[in-house]
Scaffold this motif. Structure first.
Motif, PDB file in Angstrom:
ATOM      1  N   PHE A  10      -2.347  14.088  11.826  1.00 43.81           N
ATOM      2  CA  PHE A  10      -2.861  13.645  10.340  1.00 43.81           C
ATOM      3  C   PHE A  10      -1.101  13.333   9.973  1.00 43.81           C
ATOM      4  N   GLY A  11      -0.369  12.461  10.742  1.00 49.35           N
ATOM      5  CA  GLY A  11       0.795  12.717  10.250  1.00 49.35           C
ATOM      6  C   GLY A  11       2.197  14.077   9.540  1.00 49.35           C
ATOM      7  N   PHE A  12       2.928  13.574   9.091  1.00 55.45           N
ATOM      8  CA  PHE A  12       3.648  15.117   8.733  1.00 55.45           C
ATOM      9  C   PHE A  12       4.859  14.470   7.417  1.00 55.45           C
ATOM     10  N   GLY A  13       4.794  15.286   6.420  1.00 61.07           N
ATOM     11  CA  GLY A  13       5.905  14.946   5.798  1.00 61.07           C
ATOM     12  C   GLY A  13       5.237  14.214   5.164  1.00 61.07           C
ATOM     13  N   GLU A  14       5.860  13.497   4.142  1.00 60.71           N
ATOM     14  CA  GLU A  14       5.646  12.773   3.053  1.00 60.71           C
ATOM     15  C   GLU A  14       4.404  11.792   2.189  1.00 60.71           C
ATOM     16  N   HIS A  15       4.438  11.013   3.813  1.00 63.39           N
ATOM     17  CA  HIS A  15       3.263  10.558   4.241  1.00 63.39           C
ATOM     18  C   HIS A  15       1.993  11.751   4.830  1.00 63.39           C
ATOM     19  N   LEU A  16       1.915  12.597   4.512  1.00 69.16           N
ATOM     20  CA  LEU A  16       0.688  13.308   5.574  1.00 69.16           C
ATOM     21  C   LEU A  16      -0.620  12.531   4.047  1.00 69.16           C
ATOM     22  N   CYS A  17      -1.239  12.777   5.823  1.00 65.82           N
ATOM     23  CA  CYS A  17      -2.499  12.141   5.322  1.00 65.82           C
ATOM     24  C   CYS A  17      -3.114  12.334   4.811  1.00 65.82           C
ATOM     25  N   LEU A  18      -3.509  11.512   3.082  1.00 71.57           N
ATOM     26  CA  LEU A  18      -3.736  11.884   1.990  1.00 71.57           C
ATOM     27  C   LEU A  18      -5.716  12.783   1.313  1.00 71.57           C
ATOM     28  N   GLY A  19      -6.208  11.949   2.909  1.00 66.70           N
ATOM     29  CA  GLY A  19      -8.174  12.180   3.202  1.00 66.70           C
ATOM     30  C   GLY A  19      -7.722  13.744   4.047  1.00 66.70           C
ATOM     31  N   ALA A  20      -6.825  14.239   4.381  1.00 63.57           N
ATOM     32  CA  ALA A  20      -7.080  14.935   5.663  1.00 63.57           C
ATOM     33  C   ALA A  20      -8.205  16.383   5.230  1.00 63.57           C
ATOM     34  N   PRO A  29      -7.336  10.406  16.324  1.00 64.33           N
ATOM     35  CA  PRO A  29      -7.201   8.995  16.349  1.00 64.33           C
ATOM     36  C   PRO A  29      -7.098   7.821  15.421  1.00 64.33           C
ATOM     37  N   ILE A  30      -5.987   8.528  15.279  1.00 62.31           N
ATOM     38  CA  ILE A  30      -4.701   7.097  14.726  1.00 62.31           C
ATOM     39  C   ILE A  30      -3.905   6.758  15.783  1.00 62.31           C
ATOM     40  N   LYS A  31      -3.608   5.622  16.135  1.00 62.81           N
ATOM     41  CA  LYS A  31      -2.655   6.497  17.593  1.00 62.81           C
ATOM     42  C   LYS A  31      -1.029   6.608  17.742  1.00 62.81           C
ATOM     43  N   SER A  80       0.873  -1.200   0.033  1.00 61.40           N
ATOM     44  CA  SER A  80       0.233  -0.284  -0.545  1.00 61.40           C
ATOM     45  C   SER A  80       1.251   0.992   0.075  1.00 61.40           C
ATOM     46  N   VAL A  81       0.201   2.261  -0.696  1.00 57.63           N
ATOM     47  CA  VAL A  81       0.664   3.321  -1.000  1.00 57.63           C
ATOM     48  C   VAL A  81       1.486   3.925   0.421  1.00 57.63           C
ATOM     49  N   LEU A  82       1.404   3.276   1.605  1.00 49.87           N
ATOM     50  CA  LEU A  82       1.988   3.718   3.352  1.00 49.87           C
ATOM     51  C   LEU A  82       3.009   2.916   3.450  1.00 49.87           C
ATOM     52  N   PHE A  83       2.930   1.879   3.074  1.00 52.40           N
ATOM     53  CA  PHE A  83       4.564   1.633   3.188  1.00 52.40           C
ATOM     54  C   PHE A  83       5.331   1.417   2.154  1.00 52.40           C
ATOM     55  N   MET A 102     -10.774  19.255  18.336  1.00 54.18           N
ATOM     56  CA  MET A 102     -10.799  17.521  17.894  1.00 54.18           C
ATOM     57  C   MET A 102      -9.733  16.987  17.540  1.00 54.18           C
ATOM     58  N   LEU A 103      -9.488  16.836  16.915  1.00 54.60           N
ATOM     59  CA  LEU A 103      -8.642  16.266  15.784  1.00 54.60           C
ATOM     60  C   LEU A 103      -6.820  16.103  16.887  1.00 54.60           C
ATOM     61  N   ARG A 104      -6.531  17.171  17.252  1.00 55.29           N
ATOM     62  CA  ARG A 104      -5.493  17.411  18.381  1.00 55.29           C
ATOM     63  C   ARG A 104      -6.023  16.071  19.846  1.00 55.29           C
ATOM     64  N   SER A 124      -6.904   0.569   1.002  1.00 59.64           N
ATOM     65  CA  SER A 124      -5.933   1.369   1.830  1.00 59.64           C
ATOM     66  C   SER A 124      -6.366   2.359   1.850  1.00 59.64           C
ATOM     67  N   LEU A 125      -7.328   2.646   0.374  1.00 60.92           N
ATOM     68  CA  LEU A 125      -8.371   4.530   0.793  1.00 60.92           C
ATOM     69  C   LEU A 125      -9.807   3.887   1.185  1.00 60.92           C
ATOM     70  N   LEU A 126     -10.010   3.011   1.023  1.00 57.56           N
ATOM     71  CA  LEU A 126     -12.066   2.245   1.678  1.00 57.56           C
ATOM     72  C   LEU A 126     -11.347   2.490   3.068  1.00 57.56           C
ATOM     73  N   VAL A 127     -10.414   1.930   3.962  1.00 53.48           N
ATOM     74  CA  VAL A 127     -10.562   1.635   5.651  1.00 53.48           C
ATOM     75  C   VAL A 127      -9.584   2.763   5.628  1.00 53.48           C
ATOM     76  N   ALA A 128      -8.917   3.455   4.909  1.00 54.10           N
ATOM     77  CA  ALA A 128      -8.317   4.999   5.833  1.00 54.10           C
ATOM     78  C   ALA A 128      -8.771   5.449   5.986  1.00 54.10           C
ATOM     79  N   GLY A 129     -10.399   5.780   4.932  1.00 58.38           N
ATOM     80  CA  GLY A 129     -10.985   6.944   5.057  1.00 58.38           C
ATOM     81  C   GLY A 129     -12.409   6.828   5.636  1.00 58.38           C
TER      82      GLY A 129
HETATM   83  C1  HEM Z   1     -10.174  12.041  11.003  1.00 53.31           C
HETATM   84  C2  HEM Z   1      -9.941  11.154   9.973  1.00 53.31           C
HETATM   85  C3  HEM Z   1      -7.915  10.448   9.162  1.00 53.31           C
HETATM   86  C4  HEM Z   1      -6.831  11.110  10.329  1.00 53.31           C
HETATM   87  C5  HEM Z   1      -7.056  10.825  11.815  1.00 53.31           C
HETATM   88  C6  HEM Z   1      -6.166  10.082   9.216  1.00 53.31           C
HETATM   89  C7  HEM Z   1      -4.860  10.034   9.798  1.00 53.31           C
HETATM   90  C8  HEM Z   1      -3.742   9.535   8.580  1.00 53.31           C
HETATM   91  C9  HEM Z   1      -2.242   9.716   9.189  1.00 53.31           C
HETATM   92  C10 HEM Z   1      -1.241   9.854  10.322  1.00 53.31           C
HETATM   93  C11 HEM Z   1      -1.611   9.461   8.431  1.00 53.31           C
HETATM   94  C12 HEM Z   1       0.192   9.055   8.148  1.00 53.31           C
HETATM   95  C13 HEM Z   1       0.713   7.860   8.175  1.00 53.31           C
HETATM   96  C14 HEM Z   1       2.186   7.256   7.704  1.00 53.31           C
HETATM   97  O1  HEM Z   1       2.336   9.232   8.332  1.00 53.31           O
HETATM   98  O2  HEM Z   1       2.967   6.922   7.969  1.00 53.31           O
HETATM   99  C15 HEM Z   1      -2.759   9.110   7.626  1.00 53.31           C
HETATM  100  C16 HEM Z   1      -1.819   8.839   5.694  1.00 53.31           C
HETATM  101  C17 HEM Z   1      -2.970   8.585   5.228  1.00 53.31           C
HETATM  102  N1  HEM Z   1      -4.107   9.132   4.812  1.00 53.31           N
HETATM  103 FE1  HEM Z   1      -5.511   9.062   6.664  1.00 53.31          FE
HETATM  104  N2  HEM Z   1      -6.389   9.751   8.042  1.00 53.31           N
HETATM  105  C18 HEM Z   1      -7.687   9.945   8.277  1.00 53.31           C
HETATM  106  C19 HEM Z   1      -8.319  10.468   6.853  1.00 53.31           C
HETATM  107  C20 HEM Z   1      -8.585  10.055   5.941  1.00 53.31           C
HETATM  108  C21 HEM Z   1      -9.311   9.924   4.788  1.00 53.31           C
HETATM  109  C22 HEM Z   1     -10.983  10.458   5.064  1.00 53.31           C
HETATM  110  C23 HEM Z   1      -9.023   8.966   4.078  1.00 53.31           C
HETATM  111  C24 HEM Z   1      -9.314   8.938   2.391  1.00 53.31           C
HETATM  112  C25 HEM Z   1     -10.006   9.643   1.939  1.00 53.31           C
HETATM  113  C26 HEM Z   1      -7.043   8.278   3.838  1.00 53.31           C
HETATM  114  C27 HEM Z   1      -6.609   8.330   3.491  1.00 53.31           C
HETATM  115  C28 HEM Z   1      -5.057   8.011   3.512  1.00 53.31           C
HETATM  116  C29 HEM Z   1      -3.892   8.051   3.057  1.00 53.31           C
HETATM  117  C30 HEM Z   1      -3.943   7.216   1.473  1.00 53.31           C
HETATM  118  C31 HEM Z   1      -2.850   7.906   3.709  1.00 53.31           C
HETATM  119  C32 HEM Z   1      -1.305   7.030   2.826  1.00 53.31           C
HETATM  120  C33 HEM Z   1      -0.566   8.812   2.961  1.00 53.31           C
HETATM  121  C34 HEM Z   1       0.804   7.891   2.392  1.00 53.31           C
HETATM  122  O3  HEM Z   1       1.131   7.113   2.585  1.00 53.31           O
HETATM  123  O4  HEM Z   1       1.579   9.079   1.477  1.00 53.31           O
HETATM  124  N3  HEM Z   1      -7.445   9.375   5.478  1.00 53.31           N
HETATM  125  N4  HEM Z   1      -3.679   9.367   7.679  1.00 53.31           N
END
Ligand code: HEM
Length: 397
Positions: free
Chosen positions: A338-348, A279-281, A84-87, A273-275, A229-234
């Motif tokens: 939402f993390g920080f840097g390259e992998h900053l959450c795509l769905g933020a 939601p992701i530990k 996955s893009v996360l990895f 609320m995010l701070r 990844s998108l379905l579950v992350a979202g």
């Molecule tokens: C409150 C809601 C959300 C939180 C707290 C959250 C948190 C995070 C965090 C912490 C990361 C960083 C991962 C890393 O650094 O390894 C991340 C990445 C990601 N998030 Fe979210 N997320 C949220 C909502 C969403 C939604 C709605 C989507 C999709 C529509 C999504 C899709 C992704 C994807 C695809 C990545 C991977 C990005 C990458 O690796 O470049 N997230 N998320």
């Protein structure tokens, strides 16, 4: 091990929020980089989480990002044989991320507001009465509906979809996955991919089906993993921002009342609320070379678990009120939910939009909603969330 150090194992208190903050405070003060198993360390302070996140050459994602990945053979948690893009690490990571990033820009997301509001109003219309489980009847529903519709994979019952998504997260969050359930989910997505190939549509799955990477199309496993990844992350993430945000407001009625009376303050409130909820530990990185962090030596191959919740309560970044919930808090410095840097959450942007609209509409209908029982926490090393949040939706007098 220092005698007062917290115990940190998958079932231990660090992962249970009521207990997590004292343990995290101890780590921030006494052991900002703490080796809790040989070669596995927590990173507890705000600045150090940023340092690790912004340097993928030294701290990579390709050897695991989930807390339990080191306990699994091969350091991966995917039920499908493609990363996955996360990895991923640079340069592959940016190439994959770019395939869908335009669908999630703040501008693209702003165009979704009408759809988000319509769905939110329908969901609120459908609550069965004033006493409900907010998780079941509100928080689960909007993120699930939105991401399924955006992907073009919404021709299945909401409850089935939820079951699949939850089981997939459990598979990532445990050592024993029910792969037969994930198999059904995979079969459903394969059908969706085939349908998009046969008859193009206007959605994110189509972007992926049509995408070219170095002159080739994505393989089926690559498509599957991206969708999954998108379905579950979202899903669970935004669900728990909504549930946790509601719990925080109900537990701080002065702030709930202020927000209901000052709806223009909602953007700041969602950031708080995010701070507060985070939601992701944790996500993790592996050191690619010997280095140091916060004065601690780090060996090549060491696994660094970034505790986002701890970073988000770090008094060094957020000052003496870091442990107060304050919907009027300044947005600077930015939280790391939402993390920080390259992998900053795509769905933020999407998550922010969904939370904003839910709280705007919820507070309009039930400005004095309150807890009607004790919320029950989810058992997870990944998601900081709630199984149930019983609320009473008091309507305005
Ligand atoms: C409150 C809601 C959300 C939180 C707290 C959250 C948190 C995070 C965090 C912490 C990361 C960083 C991962 C890393 O650094 O390894 C991340 C990445 C990601 N998030 Fe979210 N997320 C949220 C909502 C969403 C939604 C709605 C989507 C999709 C529509 C999504 C899709 C992704 C994807 C695809 C990545 C991977 C990005 C990458 O690796 O470049 N997230 N998320």
């Amino acid at each position: 091990m220092q005698p007062d150090a917290p115990r940190i194992a998958p079932d231990d208190t660090l992962w249970w929020l009521e207990e997590a903050e004292p343990a995290a405070a101890w780590l921030r003060a006494k052991a900002p980089v703490f080796e809790y198993q040989p070669g596995v360390r927590t990173v507890a302070r705000y600045d150090d989480v940023r340092t690790v996140s912004r340097d993928p050459a030294t701290f990579c994602s390709s050897k695991g990002v989930l807390v339990l990945d080191p306990l699994r053979s091969g350091h991966t948690s995917s039920p499908v044989d493609a990363p996955s893009v996360l990895f991923m690490d640079p340069p592959e990571h940016a190439q994959f991320r770019k395939l869908v990033s335009r669908a999630f820009t703040p501008r693209a997301t702003a165009m979704m507001e009408t759809a988000v509001r319509d769905r939110t109003l329908r969901i609120l219309d459908e609550v069965p009465g004033p006493d409900i489980d907010l998780v079941e009847h509100i928080a689960v529903r909007l993120p699930l509906q939105m991401i399924a519709a955006l992907l073009g994979l919404d021709d299945v019952a909401e409850t089935t979809f939820r079951f699949w998504s939850d089981e997939t997260i459990k598979a990532a969050d445990g050592l024993r996955a029910d792969l037969s359930v994930v198999g059904e989910f995979v079969a459903f997505m394969m059908n969706g991919i085939a349908a998009h190939r046969a008859e193009p549509r206007d959605d994110i799955l189509q972007l992926l089906v049509d995408a070219e990477l170095d002159g080739r199309s994505l393989t089926d496993p690559e498509l599957l993993v991206f969708c999954m990844s998108l379905l579950v992350a979202g899903n669970e993430t935004t669900r728990n921002l909504i549930s946790g945000g509601a719990v925080a407001l109900a537990q701080h009625p002065d702030q709930r009342d202020w927000l209901a009376a000052n709806p223009a303050g909602i953007d700041h409130a969602v950031e708080e609320m995010l701070r507060w909820v985070t939601p992701i530990k944790a996500f993790a990185r592996t050191a690619t070379r010997d280095t140091t962090l916060a004065g601690s030596p780090i060996g090549e191959g060491d696994y660094l678990v970034m505790l986002y919740g701890s970073a988000n309560r770090d008094e060094r970044a957020f000052g003496p009120t870091a442990d107060h919930f304050d919907v009027r808090r300044r947005a600077d410095p930015a939280h790391l939910a939402f993390g920080f840097g390259e992998h900053l959450c795509l769905g933020a942007s999407l998550a922010r939009l969904e939370a904003r609209v839910v709280f705007e509409e919820l507070l309009r209908r039930a400005p004095r909603f309150e807890l009607a029982g004790t919320p029950v926490r989810l058992h997870s090393t990944l998601v900081n969330g709630w199984e149930t949040v019983p609320v009473h939706l008091r309507t305005p007098q």
